[in-house]
Design an enzyme around this catalytic site. Structure first.
Site, PDB file in Angstrom:
ATOM      1  NE  ARG A  72      -3.578   0.097   2.603  1.00  8.15           N
ATOM      2  CZ  ARG A  72      -4.117   0.373   3.802  1.00  8.15           C
ATOM      3  NH1 ARG A  72      -3.979  -0.485   4.810  1.00  8.15           N
ATOM      4  NH2 ARG A  72      -4.758   1.503   3.996  1.00  8.15           N
ATOM      5  CG  ASP A 107      -4.533   8.893   1.847  1.00  6.86           C
ATOM      6  OD1 ASP A 107      -5.605   8.567   1.269  1.00  6.86           O
ATOM      7  OD2 ASP A 107      -4.370  10.012   2.382  1.00  6.86           O
ATOM      8  CG  HIS A 122      -8.765   5.515  11.473  1.00  6.50           C
ATOM      9  ND1 HIS A 122      -9.729   5.232  10.531  1.00  6.50           N
ATOM     10  CD2 HIS A 122      -9.438   5.701  12.641  1.00  6.50           C
ATOM     11  CE1 HIS A 122     -10.927   5.230  11.105  1.00  6.50           C
ATOM     12  NE2 HIS A 122     -10.779   5.517  12.378  1.00  6.50           N
TER      13      HIS A 122
HETATM   14  N1  APR Z   1     -15.966  11.268  -3.862  1.00  6.56           N
HETATM   15  C1  APR Z   1     -16.577  11.147  -2.660  1.00  6.56           C
HETATM   16  N2  APR Z   1     -16.871   9.951  -2.080  1.00  6.56           N
HETATM   17  C2  APR Z   1     -16.531   8.848  -2.771  1.00  6.56           C
HETATM   18  C3  APR Z   1     -15.890   8.882  -4.031  1.00  6.56           C
HETATM   19  C4  APR Z   1     -15.616  10.168  -4.569  1.00  6.56           C
HETATM   20  N3  APR Z   1     -15.024  10.295  -5.773  1.00  6.56           N
HETATM   21  N4  APR Z   1     -15.688   7.593  -4.452  1.00  6.56           N
HETATM   22  C5  APR Z   1     -16.184   6.783  -3.484  1.00  6.56           C
HETATM   23  N5  APR Z   1     -16.698   7.533  -2.483  1.00  6.56           N
HETATM   24  C6  APR Z   1     -17.333   7.091  -1.242  1.00  6.56           C
HETATM   25  C7  APR Z   1     -18.048   5.763  -1.320  1.00  6.56           C
HETATM   26  O1  APR Z   1     -19.374   5.941  -1.813  1.00  6.56           O
HETATM   27  C8  APR Z   1     -18.040   5.364   0.158  1.00  6.56           C
HETATM   28  O2  APR Z   1     -19.177   5.888   0.817  1.00  6.56           O
HETATM   29  O3  APR Z   1     -16.305   6.885  -0.310  1.00  6.56           O
HETATM   30  C9  APR Z   1     -16.786   6.034   0.708  1.00  6.56           C
HETATM   31  C10 APR Z   1     -15.692   5.063   1.088  1.00  6.56           C
HETATM   32  O4  APR Z   1     -16.181   4.287   2.135  1.00  6.56           O
HETATM   33  P1  APR Z   1     -15.216   3.221   2.829  1.00  6.56           P
HETATM   34  O5  APR Z   1     -14.523   2.429   1.788  1.00  6.56           O
HETATM   35  O6  APR Z   1     -16.045   2.562   3.877  1.00  6.56           O
HETATM   36  O7  APR Z   1     -14.082   4.107   3.512  1.00  6.56           O
HETATM   37  P2  APR Z   1     -14.187   4.905   4.855  1.00  6.56           P
HETATM   38  O8  APR Z   1     -15.580   5.405   5.094  1.00  6.56           O
HETATM   39  O9  APR Z   1     -13.108   5.912   4.842  1.00  6.56           O
HETATM   40  O10 APR Z   1     -13.838   3.772   5.940  1.00  6.56           O
HETATM   41  C11 APR Z   1     -13.731   4.227   7.267  1.00  6.56           C
HETATM   42  O11 APR Z   1     -13.120   2.031   7.930  1.00  6.56           O
HETATM   43  O12 APR Z   1     -11.972   0.334   7.016  1.00  6.56           O
HETATM   44  C12 APR Z   1     -11.945   1.233   8.051  1.00  6.56           C
HETATM   45  O13 APR Z   1     -10.179   2.342   9.181  1.00  6.56           O
HETATM   46  C13 APR Z   1     -10.754   2.132   7.927  1.00  6.56           C
HETATM   47  O14 APR Z   1     -10.599   4.527   7.864  1.00  6.56           O
HETATM   48  C14 APR Z   1     -11.335   3.412   7.402  1.00  6.56           C
HETATM   49  C15 APR Z   1     -12.731   3.385   7.983  1.00  6.56           C
END
Ligand code: APR
Length: 254
Positions: A72, A107, A122
């Protein structure tokens, strides 16, 4: 409340004294960084993040987990902050003390975009710490190279300085984020599914304290029903338009 116009959110933003931006993996998606809920690819396709990002997984398979983080980190070396990161950083610089940036992302892209101050709930994927802390014998001595590196004296392992599932968040960072959320007039919830607590709890804190909540996301999230407004779309475009058209500067949304 459902969809709102960007013009209305701009008005809320201009009227606000204190704004919190809570970001998730979606903000980095447009830099080409897969989100957590995106399927894993290549070597890692057969694992879910939940099977890798835990202390027990690291203790059971240290090399596998270590190699996942190395992969990563390497993937991030070719990645740049996108317009969403840059717009948040510009806004914070133009309005010192108004915007608190709280991110779930590890990141480092907000920091690389020039965000003056970031509450990274995190942790940071580029940093490491000892697995078993504190241990006197490791103080000061360089670790022995390996996958993962380890202490030549006691075998203590180096681990990524990120918060794994089931671990507590850094108390000072979490309380600063809670304080900012309880004091904000407006919270922008950008690019997060709202699936993980205590980060998602900050949105409830802002709401309960009377702050307006606006969600920026192309998809529905678990927080939509407590939002005052939903802006459906990609964060790079929306944040660029929302944050760069300051009436103070007369620059309208392009
Ligand atoms: N612009 C805005 N949102 C977006 C885009 C974009 N271009 N592309 C995708 N998304 C949204 C998706 O619809 C989703 O709701 O980003 C979100 C990503 O969700 P997750 O993958 O669940 O990531 P996140 O919410 O940051 O996860 C939270 O969970 O896995 C743990 O610790 C980890 O920090 C992470 C936490």
């Amino acid at each position: 409340m459902g969809a709102v116009t960007e013009a209305l959110v701009r008005r809320w933003l201009d009227q606000a004294q204190h704004v919190v931006a809570l970001t998730g993996a979606g903000v980095s998606a447009e830099s080409g960084v897969p989100t957590f809920r995106d399927a894993q690819t290549g070597l890692w396709a057969r694992f879910s993040p939940e099977e890798l990002a835990t202390e027990s997984a690291f203790r059971a398979h240290p090399q596998r987990v270590w190699d996942w983080y190395v992969a990563r980190r390497e993937a991030l070396s070719g990645v740049r902050p996108n317009e969403g990161h840059l717009a948040l950083a510009r806004y914070a610089r133009r309005h010192p003390g108004k915007l608190t940036l709280v991110t779930q992302n590890v990141d480092g892209l907000h920091q690389r975009a020039g965000q003056p101050f970031t509450l990274a709930l995190h942790g940071d994927i580029q940093s490491e710490r000892w697995l078993d802390e504190p241990r006197g014998c490791c103080a000061g001595g360089p670790p022995m190279p390996g996958r993962p590196p380890r202490c030549a004296v006691c075998g203590n392992l180096r681990r990524p300085a990120v918060v794994w599932f089931g671990e507590t968040l850094p108390a000072d960072i979490l309380s600063a984020a809670q304080e900012a959320s309880a004091a904000c007039d407006l919270m922008l919830v950008v690019g997060t599914s709202g699936a993980v607590y205590p980060a998602a709890g900050l949105v409830h804190t802002a709401r309960r304290a009377g702050g307006r909540v606006v969600i920026v996301n192309p998809q529905a999230t678990e927080l939509d029903d407590i939002a005052d407004g939903l802006l459906r779309g990609g964060s790079a475009q929306i944040l660029g338009r929302l944050l760069d058209g300051d009436p103070a500067t007369g620059r309208e949304n392009c």
